[in-house]
Motif scaffolding. Structure first.
Motif, PDB file in Angstrom:
ATOM      1  N   THR A  68       7.000 -14.863  -3.718  1.00 25.55           N
ATOM      2  CA  THR A  68       7.348 -14.281  -5.018  1.00 25.55           C
ATOM      3  C   THR A  68       6.132 -13.765  -5.783  1.00 25.55           C
ATOM      4  O   THR A  68       6.090 -13.838  -6.993  1.00 25.55           O
ATOM      5  N   THR A  69       5.155 -13.266  -5.056  1.00 21.96           N
ATOM      6  CA  THR A  69       4.019 -12.649  -5.719  1.00 21.96           C
ATOM      7  C   THR A  69       4.008 -11.167  -5.393  1.00 21.96           C
ATOM      8  O   THR A  69       4.924 -10.649  -4.782  1.00 21.96           O
ATOM      9  N   PHE A  70       2.966 -10.515  -5.762  1.00 20.84           N
ATOM     10  CA  PHE A  70       2.881  -9.069  -5.625  1.00 20.84           C
ATOM     11  C   PHE A  70       2.390  -8.663  -4.237  1.00 20.84           C
ATOM     12  O   PHE A  70       1.311  -8.099  -4.092  1.00 20.84           O
ATOM     13  N   GLY A  71       3.182  -8.937  -3.225  1.00 21.57           N
ATOM     14  CA  GLY A  71       2.798  -8.651  -1.854  1.00 21.57           C
ATOM     15  C   GLY A  71       2.542  -7.178  -1.593  1.00 21.57           C
ATOM     16  O   GLY A  71       1.554  -6.811  -0.941  1.00 21.57           O
ATOM     17  N   THR A  72       3.413  -6.322  -2.117  1.00 19.32           N
ATOM     18  CA  THR A  72       3.213  -4.893  -1.894  1.00 19.32           C
ATOM     19  C   THR A  72       1.978  -4.386  -2.640  1.00 19.32           C
ATOM     20  O   THR A  72       1.338  -3.443  -2.189  1.00 19.32           O
ATOM     21  N   LEU A  73       1.632  -5.027  -3.732  1.00 18.20           N
ATOM     22  CA  LEU A  73       0.404  -4.659  -4.444  1.00 18.20           C
ATOM     23  C   LEU A  73      -0.816  -5.019  -3.595  1.00 18.20           C
ATOM     24  O   LEU A  73      -1.785  -4.254  -3.539  1.00 18.20           O
ATOM     25  N   ILE A  74      -0.768  -6.156  -2.925  1.00 20.59           N
ATOM     26  CA  ILE A  74      -1.885  -6.560  -2.071  1.00 20.59           C
ATOM     27  C   ILE A  74      -2.058  -5.555  -0.934  1.00 20.59           C
ATOM     28  O   ILE A  74      -3.185  -5.167  -0.605  1.00 20.59           O
ATOM     29  N   ILE A  75      -0.958  -5.113  -0.349  1.00 26.06           N
ATOM     30  CA  ILE A  75      -1.020  -4.082   0.693  1.00 26.06           C
ATOM     31  C   ILE A  75      -1.619  -2.805   0.120  1.00 26.06           C
ATOM     32  O   ILE A  75      -2.479  -2.170   0.730  1.00 26.06           O
ATOM     33  N   LEU A 110      -2.013   7.472  -1.044  1.00 29.98           N
ATOM     34  CA  LEU A 110      -2.109   6.391  -2.030  1.00 29.98           C
ATOM     35  C   LEU A 110      -1.059   6.538  -3.128  1.00 29.98           C
ATOM     36  O   LEU A 110      -0.510   5.536  -3.605  1.00 29.98           O
ATOM     37  N   ILE A 111      -0.752   7.750  -3.511  1.00 25.80           N
ATOM     38  CA  ILE A 111       0.301   7.980  -4.516  1.00 25.80           C
ATOM     39  C   ILE A 111       1.655   7.566  -3.955  1.00 25.80           C
ATOM     40  O   ILE A 111       2.440   6.898  -4.630  1.00 25.80           O
ATOM     41  N   ILE A 112       1.922   7.922  -2.703  1.00 27.03           N
ATOM     42  CA  ILE A 112       3.183   7.523  -2.063  1.00 27.03           C
ATOM     43  C   ILE A 112       3.290   6.001  -1.997  1.00 27.03           C
ATOM     44  O   ILE A 112       4.327   5.422  -2.325  1.00 27.03           O
ATOM     45  N   LEU A 113       2.206   5.346  -1.592  1.00 20.65           N
ATOM     46  CA  LEU A 113       2.200   3.881  -1.532  1.00 20.65           C
ATOM     47  C   LEU A 113       2.385   3.265  -2.912  1.00 20.65           C
ATOM     48  O   LEU A 113       3.077   2.257  -3.068  1.00 20.65           O
ATOM     49  N   ALA A 120       7.545  -2.938   2.386  1.00 15.24           N
ATOM     50  CA  ALA A 120       6.276  -3.280   3.053  1.00 15.24           C
ATOM     51  C   ALA A 120       6.227  -2.669   4.451  1.00 15.24           C
ATOM     52  O   ALA A 120       5.193  -2.137   4.866  1.00 15.24           O
ATOM     53  N   VAL A 121       7.335  -2.709   5.170  1.00 16.68           N
ATOM     54  CA  VAL A 121       7.388  -2.102   6.503  1.00 16.68           C
ATOM     55  C   VAL A 121       7.158  -0.593   6.393  1.00 16.68           C
ATOM     56  O   VAL A 121       6.405  -0.011   7.186  1.00 16.68           O
ATOM     57  N   ALA A 122       7.773   0.039   5.397  1.00  9.02           N
ATOM     58  CA  ALA A 122       7.554   1.481   5.186  1.00  9.02           C
ATOM     59  C   ALA A 122       6.079   1.762   4.899  1.00  9.02           C
ATOM     60  O   ALA A 122       5.515   2.738   5.410  1.00  9.02           O
ATOM     61  N   MET A 123       5.450   0.899   4.109  1.00 13.17           N
ATOM     62  CA  MET A 123       4.026   1.068   3.817  1.00 13.17           C
ATOM     63  C   MET A 123       3.195   0.937   5.093  1.00 13.17           C
ATOM     64  O   MET A 123       2.280   1.732   5.330  1.00 13.17           O
ATOM     65  N   PHE A 124       3.526  -0.058   5.929  1.00 13.79           N
ATOM     66  CA  PHE A 124       2.823  -0.241   7.213  1.00 13.79           C
ATOM     67  C   PHE A 124       2.960   1.001   8.085  1.00 13.79           C
ATOM     68  O   PHE A 124       2.004   1.444   8.699  1.00 13.79           O
ATOM     69  N   VAL A 125       4.186   1.525   8.159  1.00 15.26           N
ATOM     70  CA  VAL A 125       4.433   2.700   9.001  1.00 15.26           C
ATOM     71  C   VAL A 125       3.614   3.892   8.513  1.00 15.26           C
ATOM     72  O   VAL A 125       2.962   4.574   9.305  1.00 15.26           O
ATOM     73  N   ILE A 126       3.618   4.125   7.208  1.00 16.13           N
ATOM     74  CA  ILE A 126       2.850   5.240   6.637  1.00 16.13           C
ATOM     75  C   ILE A 126       1.356   5.068   6.948  1.00 16.13           C
ATOM     76  O   ILE A 126       0.696   6.016   7.380  1.00 16.13           O
ATOM     77  N   LEU A 127       0.848   3.873   6.730  1.00 19.70           N
ATOM     78  CA  LEU A 127      -0.572   3.610   6.992  1.00 19.70           C
ATOM     79  C   LEU A 127      -0.885   3.774   8.484  1.00 19.70           C
ATOM     80  O   LEU A 127      -1.862   4.424   8.855  1.00 19.70           O
ATOM     81  N   SER A 128      -0.053   3.199   9.328  1.00 23.45           N
ATOM     82  CA  SER A 128      -0.285   3.255  10.773  1.00 23.45           C
ATOM     83  C   SER A 128      -0.260   4.682  11.293  1.00 23.45           C
ATOM     84  O   SER A 128      -1.124   5.080  12.091  1.00 23.45           O
TER      85      SER A 128
END
Length: 169
Positions: A23-30, A51-54, A153-161
């Motif tokens: 329950t913390t800001f996991g997507t912010l950490i990513i 970075l804007i998309i993320l 988070a998975v979408a963020m991983f995919v974009i980064l990868s």
């Protein structure tokens, strides 16, 4: 430098993904990991556009987190005050749970959400069944928000990868 940047991004991504459940800001950490990676690689791979998309994904996730708790509570008949109790209880529960070496963070947050909604509804309506439903709805909303944030988070991983692989990094 790129190897160190990639290591930092991976570490932040793993910690961020795990933090979603606490329950913390996991997507912010990513997001911070991606920003550090971008900075360390002169934004040649992770650009400002990425970075804007993320950032948008992060903000959507945070908004949905609170809306899901509200929706879950309201869906099972909670009052507005019970919703505030759920959110307040979740925050207090997480803080108190963190005192147990972080292990109680998840349990504390979920119990706090339930107890906050339950107690406020019980005080206002003096109806045990409605109070239990308000607490349960709030917890169900939180579970839904975790699932949605995992998808973000998975979408963020995919974009980064995709961007890292495209660049040859």
């Amino acid at each position: 430098m790129e190897t160190a940047a990639l290591a930092i991004l991976i570490i932040f991504s793993i910690i961020g993904f795990a933090a979603i459940f606490f329950t913390t800001f996991g997507t912010l950490i990513i997001m911070i990991g991606a920003l550090l990676y971008g900075f360390m690689t002169d934004f040649s791979v992770i650009t400002f556009k990425i970075l804007i998309i993320l950032s948008v994904l992060y903000l959507i996730g945070e908004g949905i987190e609170y809306l899901a708790v509200i929706f879950g509570a309201k869906r099972l008949g909670a009052s507005n005050a019970a919703v505030v109790g759920a959110i307040t209880g979740g925050i207090l529960g997480a803080v108190l749970g963190a005192a147990f070496f972080g292990v109680g963070l998840i349990v504390g947050a979920f119990l706090g959400i339930f107890i906050g909604a339950f107690l406020v509804e019980l005080v206002l309506k003096r109806d045990l069944v409605k109070s239990l439903k308000a607490g349960a709805g709030s917890v169900l909303g939180r579970v839904g928000s975790v699932l949605i944030k995992v998808m973000i988070a998975v979408a963020m991983f995919v974009i980064l990868s995709i961007n890292i692989v495209k660049s040859g990094g």
